[in-house]
Design a protein around this motif. Sequence first.
Motif, short mmCIF file in Angstrom:
data_model
loop_
_atom_site.label_atom_id
_atom_site.label_comp_id
_atom_site.label_asym_id
_atom_site.label_seq_id
_atom_site.Cartn_x
_atom_site.Cartn_y
_atom_site.Cartn_z
N GLN A 92 7.64 20.89 -7.41
CA GLN A 92 7.83 20.78 -8.85
C GLN A 92 8.45 19.46 -9.28
OE1 GLN A 92 10.00 24.63 -9.35
NE2 GLN A 92 8.58 24.96 -11.05
N ASP A 93 9.13 18.78 -8.38
CA ASP A 93 9.79 17.52 -8.73
C ASP A 93 8.87 16.30 -8.59
OD1 ASP A 93 12.15 18.67 -9.45
OD2 ASP A 93 13.14 18.37 -7.52
N ASP A 94 7.66 16.51 -8.12
CA ASP A 94 6.70 15.42 -7.96
C ASP A 94 5.70 15.51 -9.11
OD1 ASP A 94 4.28 13.98 -7.18
OD2 ASP A 94 5.18 13.81 -5.19
N LEU A 95 5.76 14.57 -10.04
CA LEU A 95 4.88 14.62 -11.21
C LEU A 95 3.41 14.63 -10.82
CD1 LEU A 95 4.33 14.52 -14.24
CD2 LEU A 95 4.59 12.02 -14.12
N GLY A 96 3.04 13.78 -9.87
CA GLY A 96 1.65 13.73 -9.44
C GLY A 96 1.15 15.06 -8.91
N MET A 97 2.00 15.73 -8.12
CA MET A 97 1.58 16.99 -7.52
C MET A 97 1.67 18.15 -8.53
SD MET A 97 0.52 15.99 -4.68
CE MET A 97 0.12 14.48 -5.57
N VAL A 109 0.87 -1.18 0.00
CA VAL A 109 0.00 0.00 0.00
C VAL A 109 0.90 1.23 0.00
CG1 VAL A 109 -1.69 1.33 1.32
CG2 VAL A 109 -1.91 -1.16 1.16
N THR A 110 0.66 2.14 -0.95
CA THR A 110 1.53 3.31 -1.09
C THR A 110 0.79 4.60 -0.79
OG1 THR A 110 1.06 3.66 -3.44
CG2 THR A 110 2.83 2.12 -2.88
N ALA A 111 1.54 5.59 -0.32
CA ALA A 111 1.04 6.94 -0.12
C ALA A 111 2.10 7.88 -0.68
CB ALA A 111 0.78 7.23 1.36
N SER A 112 1.84 8.50 -1.81
CA SER A 112 2.69 9.44 -2.54
C SER A 112 2.98 8.89 -3.93
CB SER A 112 4.02 9.77 -1.83
OG SER A 112 4.95 8.71 -1.99
N TYR A 113 3.19 9.80 -4.86
CA TYR A 113 3.51 9.39 -6.22
C TYR A 113 4.85 8.66 -6.32
CZ TYR A 113 5.14 9.52 -11.00
OH TYR A 113 5.67 9.15 -12.20
N PRO A 114 5.94 9.16 -5.69
CA PRO A 114 7.21 8.43 -5.79
C PRO A 114 7.11 7.00 -5.28
CG PRO A 114 7.59 10.65 -4.99
CD PRO A 114 6.12 10.45 -4.96
N ALA A 115 6.34 6.80 -4.20
CA ALA A 115 6.18 5.45 -3.67
C ALA A 115 5.42 4.57 -4.65
CB ALA A 115 5.44 5.50 -2.32
N ALA A 116 4.36 5.12 -5.24
CA ALA A 116 3.56 4.35 -6.21
C ALA A 116 4.39 4.00 -7.44
CB ALA A 116 2.32 5.15 -6.60
N ALA A 117 5.22 4.95 -7.90
CA ALA A 117 6.05 4.69 -9.08
C ALA A 117 7.06 3.58 -8.79
CB ALA A 117 6.76 5.97 -9.50
N ALA A 118 7.66 3.59 -7.60
CA ALA A 118 8.63 2.56 -7.24
C ALA A 118 7.94 1.20 -7.13
CB ALA A 118 9.31 2.91 -5.93
N ALA A 119 6.73 1.19 -6.56
CA ALA A 119 5.99 -0.06 -6.42
C ALA A 119 5.59 -0.61 -7.79
CB ALA A 119 4.76 0.16 -5.55
N LYS A 120 5.16 0.26 -8.68
CA LYS A 120 4.78 -0.17 -10.03
C LYS A 120 5.98 -0.83 -10.72
CE LYS A 120 3.49 1.63 -14.59
NZ LYS A 120 2.46 0.63 -14.94
N ALA A 121 7.15 -0.20 -10.61
CA ALA A 121 8.34 -0.72 -11.27
C ALA A 121 8.76 -2.08 -10.71
CB ALA A 121 9.49 0.27 -11.13
N GLY A 175 -1.80 11.72 -7.18
CA GLY A 175 -2.30 12.49 -8.30
C GLY A 175 -3.14 11.64 -9.24
N ASP A 176 -3.28 12.09 -10.47
CA ASP A 176 -4.07 11.37 -11.47
C ASP A 176 -3.28 10.16 -11.96
OD1 ASP A 176 -5.26 10.47 -13.83
OD2 ASP A 176 -5.90 12.47 -14.44
N PRO A 177 -3.72 8.93 -11.66
CA PRO A 177 -2.92 7.75 -12.01
C PRO A 177 -2.84 7.48 -13.50
CG PRO A 177 -5.05 7.08 -11.14
CD PRO A 177 -4.96 8.57 -10.95
#
Length: 326
Positions: free
Chosen positions: A171-176, A95-107, A119-121
Amino acid sequence: MRRREFIAFLGGMAVAAPRRGVAQTTRVYRLGTLTVLPPMVPTAGPGALLIAGLAPRGYTLGQNLAHEARGAAGKVDQMPQLMQELKDAKVDVVVTASYPAAAAAKASGVPTVIASGSGDPVATRLVESLARPAGNVTGISDDASILSTKRLGLLKEMSPQLHQVAMLWNQDDLGMSLRYDASARAAQVLGVRVQPLGVREPDDFDQAFAAMTRDPPDAILMVTDSLTFLNRKRVFDFAAEHRLPAIYEQDVITRDGGLMSYGADPRESYDRVAALVDRIFKGAKPAELPFELPTRYLFVLNLKTAKAMNLTVPNTLLALADEVIE
């Protein structure tokens, strides 16, 4: 076979045969959590909500549920390593909270449920579509354009002469960044000018504050990620010093001293996350589980902060609040 030998034979069978419910091995489900903030703990905050959501679905921590928690405490570059640790621990789902965490989990390829902060998945390419995610990711996602319009409307209710709003985001967080874009579009529709204040590191907040001092906005809207969250007290202090109404995305920020917030009810969201985790534990694939939208939102207003800032809160705004902190 003599009677005595027959009884002995039956006794031997009884000893050899496993007894139902006694010698059975209980499966232990392995839950991973990953966040850019400090690790989720099962006794407080989102971690407690998640564990509470799993309990009525038959999972008990320390019995048939194990929890592996990882958090980067703001160090985004640690995400891949932390996710690898969860994969090595053989978690069944993360279970992830934040875009960077979700991106790492997806990979990683590990089944993933996004709880918040991504953000918008679809726009971030975490999934192919909300209805058919494909891949290894599903979860909860809100509509940033609708929420941004609501937040700006609440700021207008607080400050009817709202003409310019300062927007703080990472600015470095794509989702945000995409969430900021949605907020800026919503402001344009409402006829409100946007003062864009993107930050990338803690020192950038000083530059953002200097920009607002030179060109004072009428209010602040802060897009929440780990960077802005960890620097929230600095935003509180600046807003209080300049008597600027500010709205945030999460109720926890308002409870911590922010003026007001509007966003998904975390209790409802994490209960639905728990339901998705339960389905994955039972064999469902994330690709088969459509993304869900929150159905309950909270407007939380902190009157203690308003009084400390010497701000008058209109009765119309008070009437809209789901919770008032006094």
